[in-house]
Write an enzyme that holds these catalytic residues in place. Sequence first.
Site, mmCIF file in Angstrom:
data_model
loop_
_atom_site.group_PDB
_atom_site.id
_atom_site.type_symbol
_atom_site.label_atom_id
_atom_site.label_comp_id
_atom_site.label_asym_id
_atom_site.label_seq_id
_atom_site.Cartn_x
_atom_site.Cartn_y
_atom_site.Cartn_z
ATOM 1 N N HIS A 59 -11.517 -35.993 4.789
ATOM 2 C CA HIS A 59 -12.095 -34.848 4.086
ATOM 3 C C HIS A 59 -11.471 -34.711 2.695
ATOM 4 O O HIS A 59 -10.358 -35.177 2.443
ATOM 5 C CB HIS A 59 -11.853 -33.559 4.867
ATOM 6 C CG HIS A 59 -11.967 -33.736 6.355
ATOM 7 N ND1 HIS A 59 -13.120 -34.157 6.975
ATOM 8 C CD2 HIS A 59 -11.046 -33.550 7.355
ATOM 9 C CE1 HIS A 59 -12.924 -34.220 8.284
ATOM 10 N NE2 HIS A 59 -11.669 -33.863 8.530
ATOM 11 N N GLY A 69 20.696 -26.941 -14.281
ATOM 12 C CA GLY A 69 19.882 -28.148 -14.380
ATOM 13 C C GLY A 69 19.351 -28.309 -15.783
ATOM 14 O O GLY A 69 19.496 -27.428 -16.632
ATOM 15 N N ARG A 70 18.741 -29.450 -16.019
ATOM 16 C CA ARG A 70 18.159 -29.708 -17.330
ATOM 17 C C ARG A 70 16.981 -28.764 -17.591
ATOM 18 O O ARG A 70 16.414 -28.183 -16.671
ATOM 19 C CB ARG A 70 17.677 -31.160 -17.416
ATOM 20 C CG ARG A 70 18.783 -32.207 -17.306
ATOM 21 C CD ARG A 70 18.193 -33.594 -17.537
ATOM 22 N NE ARG A 70 19.223 -34.625 -17.523
ATOM 23 C CZ ARG A 70 19.518 -35.377 -16.466
ATOM 24 N NH1 ARG A 70 18.857 -35.199 -15.319
ATOM 25 N NH2 ARG A 70 20.458 -36.298 -16.535
ATOM 26 N N SER A 71 16.592 -28.646 -18.849
ATOM 27 C CA SER A 71 15.414 -27.841 -19.194
ATOM 28 C C SER A 71 14.179 -28.448 -18.541
ATOM 29 O O SER A 71 14.010 -29.669 -18.532
ATOM 30 C CB SER A 71 15.218 -27.799 -20.714
ATOM 31 O OG SER A 71 16.298 -27.134 -21.327
ATOM 32 N N GLY A 72 13.312 -27.573 -17.983
ATOM 33 C CA GLY A 72 12.097 -28.045 -17.348
ATOM 34 C C GLY A 72 12.277 -28.521 -15.926
ATOM 35 O O GLY A 72 11.370 -29.134 -15.351
ATOM 36 N N SER A 73 13.426 -28.217 -15.331
ATOM 37 C CA SER A 73 13.682 -28.687 -13.957
ATOM 38 C C SER A 73 13.119 -27.739 -12.900
ATOM 39 O O SER A 73 13.148 -28.051 -11.715
ATOM 40 C CB SER A 73 15.187 -28.885 -13.742
ATOM 41 O OG SER A 73 15.884 -27.670 -13.955
ATOM 42 N N GLY A 74 12.618 -26.554 -13.320
ATOM 43 C CA GLY A 74 12.000 -25.632 -12.366
ATOM 44 C C GLY A 74 12.850 -24.435 -12.000
ATOM 45 O O GLY A 74 12.520 -23.706 -11.060
ATOM 46 N N LYS A 75 13.937 -24.199 -12.739
ATOM 47 C CA LYS A 75 14.857 -23.106 -12.397
ATOM 48 C C LYS A 75 14.168 -21.742 -12.516
ATOM 49 O O LYS A 75 14.187 -20.943 -11.571
ATOM 50 C CB LYS A 75 16.093 -23.154 -13.319
ATOM 51 C CG LYS A 75 16.841 -24.469 -13.324
ATOM 52 C CD LYS A 75 18.085 -24.416 -14.179
ATOM 53 C CE LYS A 75 17.807 -24.149 -15.638
ATOM 54 N NZ LYS A 75 17.039 -25.243 -16.292
ATOM 55 N N SER A 76 13.559 -21.480 -13.673
ATOM 56 C CA SER A 76 12.906 -20.184 -13.886
ATOM 57 C C SER A 76 11.692 -20.015 -12.985
ATOM 58 O O SER A 76 11.395 -18.908 -12.523
ATOM 59 C CB SER A 76 12.487 -20.034 -15.355
ATOM 60 O OG SER A 76 13.625 -20.018 -16.196
#
Length: 707
Positions: free
Chosen positions: A83, A502-509
Amino acid sequence: MDSQKNTNLALQALEVLAQYHNISINPEEIKHKFDIDGHGLNQTKWLLAAKSLGLKVRTANKTVDRLPFLHLPALAWRDDGEHFILLKIDQETDRYLIFDLIQKNPIVLDKNEFEERYQSKVILIASRASIVGNLAKFDFTWFIPAVIKYRKIFIETLIVSIFLQIFALITPLFFQVVMDKVLVHRGFSTLNVITVALAIVVLFEIILGGLRTYVFAHSTSRIDVELGARLFRHLLALPISYFEARRVGDTVARVRELDQIRNFLTGQALTSILDLLFSFIFFAVMWYYSPKLTLVVLGSLPCYVIWSVFISPILRRRLDDKFARNADNQSFLVESVTAINTIKAMAISPQMTNIWDKQLASYVAVSFKVTVLATIGQQGIQLIQKAVMVINLWLGAHLVISGDLSIGQLIAFNMLAGQIISPVIRLAQIWQDFQQVGISVTRLGDVLNSPTENNTASVSLPEIQGEISFRNIKFRYKPDSPMILNNINLDISQGEVIGIVGRSGSGKSTLTKLIQRFYIPEQGQVLIDGHDLALADPNWLRRQVGVVLQDNVLLNRSIRENIALTNPGMPMEKVIAAAKLAGAHDFISELREGYNTVVGEQGAGLSGGQRQRIAIARALVNNPRILIFDEATSALDYESENIIMHNMHKICQNRTVLIIAHRLSTVKNADRIIVMDKGEIIEQGKHQELLKDEKGLYSYLHQLQVN
């Protein structure tokens, strides 16, 4: 494909579609209830499972050519179990956007590729909330209940309109009597009587006309207030994703379309419609005078309609273009004013002016085209009116000369014809305004028809204790974008202080946004005290979660009002206590007006560090059980940061605290540190424990900062 994999695909499809409709789903519970024999979810079981979640589902056999007319997303069911979910169809390019449940990614297919996959079986899905929303969809039908609500006023207006039409019918008859009887027989006494009667009729006509306009304006103003109030309430109830997907100027431009609707409602459109409804009475009297002249007037009416229908599509396209250009100007203006410090600092005023001049010239050019087209439309209507007048004059004169019509009857006929033509002309001209209003309603509909983040399943739960759990979380902001969070599993105990690095853009926020229920995860659950946030009332949740961001916005109010924003009646003692805890009390006390100091728009009257400390006090004043610091101290000077860090033990006491920071010194004393990279948790532990792994990301970041 084996049956187990087929089962997983059917279940995955249900998960994805449930999450799309903001419905919480527990896959294990679904398997327990509907997959008792372990053979997987066949079509019947799948439909029952979907209905148990509150989804409205039905099966249909549709050819590929009929799919564009369906409500999407829908599930394309295959006998072999492979599907897939049909997300969107671009009819111009014959492209099909589907969600591939095997690859777990959206992909685009051309028509031939799609036809190879599709087996003519489709399951249509809608949530009960969306069905209710569609029934209440904002368009012109929205005004019908409002009219019914004020039906008493509109009935009164209708009665007044009837009397106005009677007066309009009497006036030409008076003129006929004067021309045919009084002038011929020199009846001065009759003339005096008719003049007095006509003066009384005119007086009443003026009074009733003014009264009708007043009553109409009063009722439409009420509708305007209701619409404006509903618009603002709905705007504030929209999810964060709505605003992030649109420019500020575009949203402002849509809200300002309310002015167009207001002007239309309070104008002459509705009264002209009422006047036109009584035209059949005038036609009967006119037919009595002269069938030939009446046919000329009747023959002109389709000409008005044809001309308006011809002009309208062109005008609508131009108006669409005008709105788009205006929205661009609004967005650029908002952006320029917001970024004025950057523009001044970088001395780019000439470049910005050049861009504005080009956009403004484009808008003016489009506006001019709209004006020209509207003028052509109005002049075309005037041409038809003048042509009818000339024909009636020529034909009427022939009838008078031949003795079939008296001079008084000709004058009366022309006056009656004017009573019919006048509202028709007004409506033909108003039809152009209606095109603008139609666009305004559509633009406002983009706001009012967008689903709010509250749903019927939302419930208020007991006071938060502070335990947080992430279970198998997968999340991305758009269906065709990469995963921001991938397979996040994390348990946070009540009262625990967690550092997230973590690095910028790692999903922390993004992780903290899920805690605030700004977004619903694509897969998995976010739990607080064991309660699924997908089912929680957002307002209940956010009242108990304090958040301090890197860039906080203060309102143009006093410091006290900004700190006590959620509870304006809060005792001053609590405000001061929160300010002391945030290290803001000392500098506030030094201000001339203290806590009554107005901070200016977005806190422009304060320094960055002062604004940040007030924001921290605002987050603490309600004594939240969960506290989130998202780079909250990065903008502070060392003295201000030292004050905050000195009070951090008191701030964190009896709270679950999440601290996002790039400076590792901010989180080194946390109970546990979470290290994220590319949307995944790759390390966790205490500061010293993480430093032992010299090849780990935390150790690498620490070494960079030390050096």
